[in-house]
Scaffold this motif. Sequence first.
Motif, PDB file in Angstrom:
ATOM      1  N   VAL A  31       0.836  -1.199   0.000  1.00 25.16           N
ATOM      2  CA  VAL A  31       0.000   0.000   0.000  1.00 25.16           C
ATOM      3  C   VAL A  31       0.872   1.251   0.000  1.00 25.16           C
ATOM      4  CG1 VAL A  31      -1.683   1.311   1.369  1.00 25.16           C
ATOM      5  CG2 VAL A  31      -1.995  -1.131   1.026  1.00 25.16           C
ATOM      6  N   GLU A  32       1.958   1.231   0.774  1.00 28.66           N
ATOM      7  CA  GLU A  32       2.895   2.360   0.765  1.00 28.66           C
ATOM      8  C   GLU A  32       3.477   2.571  -0.624  1.00 28.66           C
ATOM      9  OE1 GLU A  32       6.007   2.731   3.688  1.00 28.66           O
ATOM     10  OE2 GLU A  32       4.782   1.603   5.115  1.00 28.66           O
ATOM     11  N   ARG A  33       3.893   1.491  -1.266  1.00 29.11           N
ATOM     12  CA  ARG A  33       4.483   1.601  -2.606  1.00 29.11           C
ATOM     13  C   ARG A  33       3.468   2.108  -3.621  1.00 29.11           C
ATOM     14  NH1 ARG A  33       7.243  -4.018  -1.716  1.00 29.11           N
ATOM     15  NH2 ARG A  33       9.092  -3.338  -0.585  1.00 29.11           N
ATOM     16  N   LEU A  34       2.226   1.665  -3.501  1.00 27.78           N
ATOM     17  CA  LEU A  34       1.184   2.164  -4.388  1.00 27.78           C
ATOM     18  C   LEU A  34       0.980   3.659  -4.177  1.00 27.78           C
ATOM     19  CD1 LEU A  34      -1.018   1.603  -6.490  1.00 27.78           C
ATOM     20  CD2 LEU A  34      -2.552   1.069  -4.596  1.00 27.78           C
ATOM     21  N   GLY A  35       1.012   4.094  -2.931  1.00 32.97           N
ATOM     22  CA  GLY A  35       0.899   5.520  -2.637  1.00 32.97           C
ATOM     23  C   GLY A  35       2.048   6.311  -3.234  1.00 32.97           C
ATOM     24  N   ILE A  36       3.254   5.783  -3.120  1.00 30.92           N
ATOM     25  CA  ILE A  36       4.420   6.454  -3.702  1.00 30.92           C
ATOM     26  C   ILE A  36       4.286   6.531  -5.214  1.00 30.92           C
ATOM     27  CG2 ILE A  36       6.908   6.240  -4.094  1.00 30.92           C
ATOM     28  CD1 ILE A  36       7.090   5.100  -1.226  1.00 30.92           C
TER      29      ILE A  36
END
Length: 103
Positions: free
Chosen positions: A50-55
């Motif tokens: 989810v963090e990577r998708l946000g980035i």
Amino acid sequence: MIWLYLANTLLVCAIVLAVLFPSATRRLLVRLGLWSRLQTIDTRRFALAVERLGIFLMVAALALFASILSGSHPADWSLPAAEGLFFGVALFLAGYWSRPPSP
């Protein structure tokens, strides 16, 4: 970029509906046969995803803003860029805050 905008909108709608109607979401996932699969997801890996998708959304939105400022896209694209930036930050923070404590 329109595909990014559509995917972003669908993802956010799914997350909002899942938060607003958790029991209905669980019933739907049980009917689709996905509930048992979702229970096996590692929360740490999911939070990182989810963090990577946000980035990814933040970088894509910033690239779209740069393209608007350089004149390659019309100013009408500023709304999807702002939404992408907002939801990218929201996904990054949700992933960061949902990470389990490290052992």
